[in-house]
Design a protein around this motif. Structure first.
Motif, PDB file in Angstrom:
ATOM      1  N   ARG A 146       0.939  -1.244   0.218  1.00 54.46           N
ATOM      2  CA  ARG A 146       0.034  -0.017  -0.148  1.00 54.46           C
ATOM      3  C   ARG A 146       0.653   1.271   0.107  1.00 54.46           C
ATOM      4  O   ARG A 146       1.877   1.524   0.818  1.00 54.46           O
ATOM      5  CB  ARG A 146      -0.974  -0.023   1.200  1.00 54.46           C
ATOM      6  N   SER A 147       0.600   2.211  -0.907  1.00 50.74           N
ATOM      7  CA  SER A 147       1.297   3.353  -0.952  1.00 50.74           C
ATOM      8  C   SER A 147       1.070   4.280   0.190  1.00 50.74           C
ATOM      9  O   SER A 147       0.098   4.198   1.064  1.00 50.74           O
ATOM     10  CB  SER A 147       1.040   4.246  -2.109  1.00 50.74           C
ATOM     11  N   ILE A 148       2.180   4.919   0.658  1.00 52.02           N
ATOM     12  CA  ILE A 148       2.112   5.549   2.062  1.00 52.02           C
ATOM     13  C   ILE A 148       1.168   6.709   1.663  1.00 52.02           C
ATOM     14  O   ILE A 148       0.135   7.372   2.671  1.00 52.02           O
ATOM     15  CB  ILE A 148       3.367   6.205   2.514  1.00 52.02           C
ATOM     16  N   ASP A 149       1.171   7.526   0.689  1.00 56.94           N
ATOM     17  CA  ASP A 149       0.164   8.792   0.436  1.00 56.94           C
ATOM     18  C   ASP A 149      -0.643   8.378  -0.632  1.00 56.94           C
ATOM     19  O   ASP A 149      -0.158   7.354  -1.381  1.00 56.94           O
ATOM     20  CB  ASP A 149       1.060   9.981   0.150  1.00 56.94           C
ATOM     21  N   PRO A 150      -1.729   8.921  -1.038  1.00 60.11           N
ATOM     22  CA  PRO A 150      -2.564   8.603  -2.149  1.00 60.11           C
ATOM     23  C   PRO A 150      -1.683   8.750  -3.603  1.00 60.11           C
ATOM     24  O   PRO A 150      -0.856   9.644  -3.325  1.00 60.11           O
ATOM     25  CB  PRO A 150      -3.548   9.713  -2.128  1.00 60.11           C
ATOM     26  N   VAL A 151      -2.067   8.038  -4.327  1.00 63.07           N
ATOM     27  CA  VAL A 151      -1.607   8.161  -5.907  1.00 63.07           C
ATOM     28  C   VAL A 151      -2.588   8.862  -6.832  1.00 63.07           C
ATOM     29  O   VAL A 151      -3.893   8.699  -6.615  1.00 63.07           O
ATOM     30  CB  VAL A 151      -1.068   7.072  -6.425  1.00 63.07           C
ATOM     31  N   PHE A 152      -2.035   9.289  -7.753  1.00 61.94           N
ATOM     32  CA  PHE A 152      -2.894  10.048  -8.767  1.00 61.94           C
ATOM     33  C   PHE A 152      -2.589   9.553 -10.267  1.00 61.94           C
ATOM     34  O   PHE A 152      -1.897  10.107 -10.849  1.00 61.94           O
ATOM     35  CB  PHE A 152      -2.999  11.368  -8.743  1.00 61.94           C
ATOM     36  N   PRO A 153      -3.175   8.237 -10.539  1.00 61.68           N
ATOM     37  CA  PRO A 153      -2.973   7.627 -11.862  1.00 61.68           C
ATOM     38  C   PRO A 153      -3.462   8.583 -13.257  1.00 61.68           C
ATOM     39  O   PRO A 153      -4.387   9.193 -12.855  1.00 61.68           O
ATOM     40  CB  PRO A 153      -3.670   6.356 -11.960  1.00 61.68           C
TER      41      PRO A 153
END
Length: 295
Positions: A146-153
């Motif tokens: 799981r990524s530490i912060d949100p991602v924006f594909p």
């Protein structure tokens, strides 16, 4: 023997890796969009995707040594490999007959000795004509990353200069459209657990754990793809217990490893590993528990 490669004791691990301008694990149910937690926006990579990379790299790292075959391997059916465990051990099974529990154990032991991924991850063996083999419960469990912060594909339109069908060229078309998903940047974290009790049952060795750690460090080097962008390992922290049972629950050790943003302005999106700091609290560890920063 180093503590973190001792197969007779329990190990709890935290693994970090990053993706830059790539798709670390596409979702086939969503047009290959990078997997995400829809509620938090955090990126996800499945345990299956991570174990596939580990499997492929273990075989390379072992350099063809005996006992380091891969059971779940692209291009190879499972049933012939399972049936081989009968024939090589001199177990004759006539149509409709059942093998004994002792014969099934002999066949399973042969399989776990031959295939390192069965020793580590286990597998379901009761398929096809080998129903009596049951399953091997592997000592190594890998979680989703799981990524530490949100991602924006981002979805990028791409073109190519040739068509799939001749009739499209005949109509005068000169390009064909496609799409490509990428995550600009994400630092991902996964947990890995090793059970010494199950490791003893499957025959895990010190060499197996050494190759596992090597694979976690090097597996992205041997799995390059334009689709996946740049994947980079960023740390493996191993907490080793003094015995097979363990001195404390795993979550109390996992929580000692934290990845936090270091930028003064956290409203800006992270784009490099230097935007984070990974810290490990090793003060007052439970008696007998050691921490190893493998890489």
């Amino acid at each position: 023997m180093s503590t973190h490669t001792n197969p007779a004791v329990r190990h709890d691990m935290v693994y970090f890796f990053e993706v830059t301008d790539g798709n670390p694990n596409g979702d086939p149910d969503a047009g290959n969009r990078p997997r995400m937690d829809d509620e938090t926006g955090q990126g996800l990579v499945t345990d299956v995707a991570l174990k596939r990379k580990i499997r492929d790299t273990l075989a390379l790292a072992a350099e063809g040594a005996d006992g380091y075959g891969i059971f779940v391997e692209a291009g190879y059916a499972l049933n012939p490999r399972l049936e081989e465990s009968y024939t090589t051990q001199g177990i004759k099974v006539s149509k409709g007959a059942k093998i004994t529990p002792e014969q099934a154990k002999t066949a399973r032991d042969w399989l776990t000795h031959r295939y390192v991924d069965l020793r580590l991850f286990g597998g379901v063996l009761s398929v096809g004509s080998t129903q009596a083999l049951g399953q091997v419960r592997g000592p190594l469990q890998v979680t989703f990353a799981r990524s530490i912060d949100p991602v924006f594909p981002s979805d990028h339109a791409i073109t190519r200069v040739t068509q799939t069908r001749q009739e499209d060229i005949d109509r005068g078309e000169t390009t064909e459209m496609g799409g490509k998903w990428t995550v600009p940047y994400g630092l991902y974290r996964a947990s890995i657990y090793y059970s010494a009790n199950r490791g003893q049952q499957t025959g895990v060795t010190e060499r197996d754990l050494e190759l596992l750690y090597t694979s976690l460090e090097m597996m992205f080097e041997h799995d390059r793809s334009a689709t996946r962008g740049t994947l980079t390992p960023r740390g493996l922290h191993v907490f080793s217990h003094p015995n097979a049972f363990g001195a404390t629950p795993a979550h109390t050790l996992r929580e000692r490893v934290q990845g936090t943003r270091t930028a003064a302005d956290t409203s800006l999106p992270p784009r490099t590993y230097s935007d984070y700091q990974v810290s490990v609290d090793t003060a007052n560890l439970p008696d007998g528990v050691t921490h190893t920063h493998v890489f």
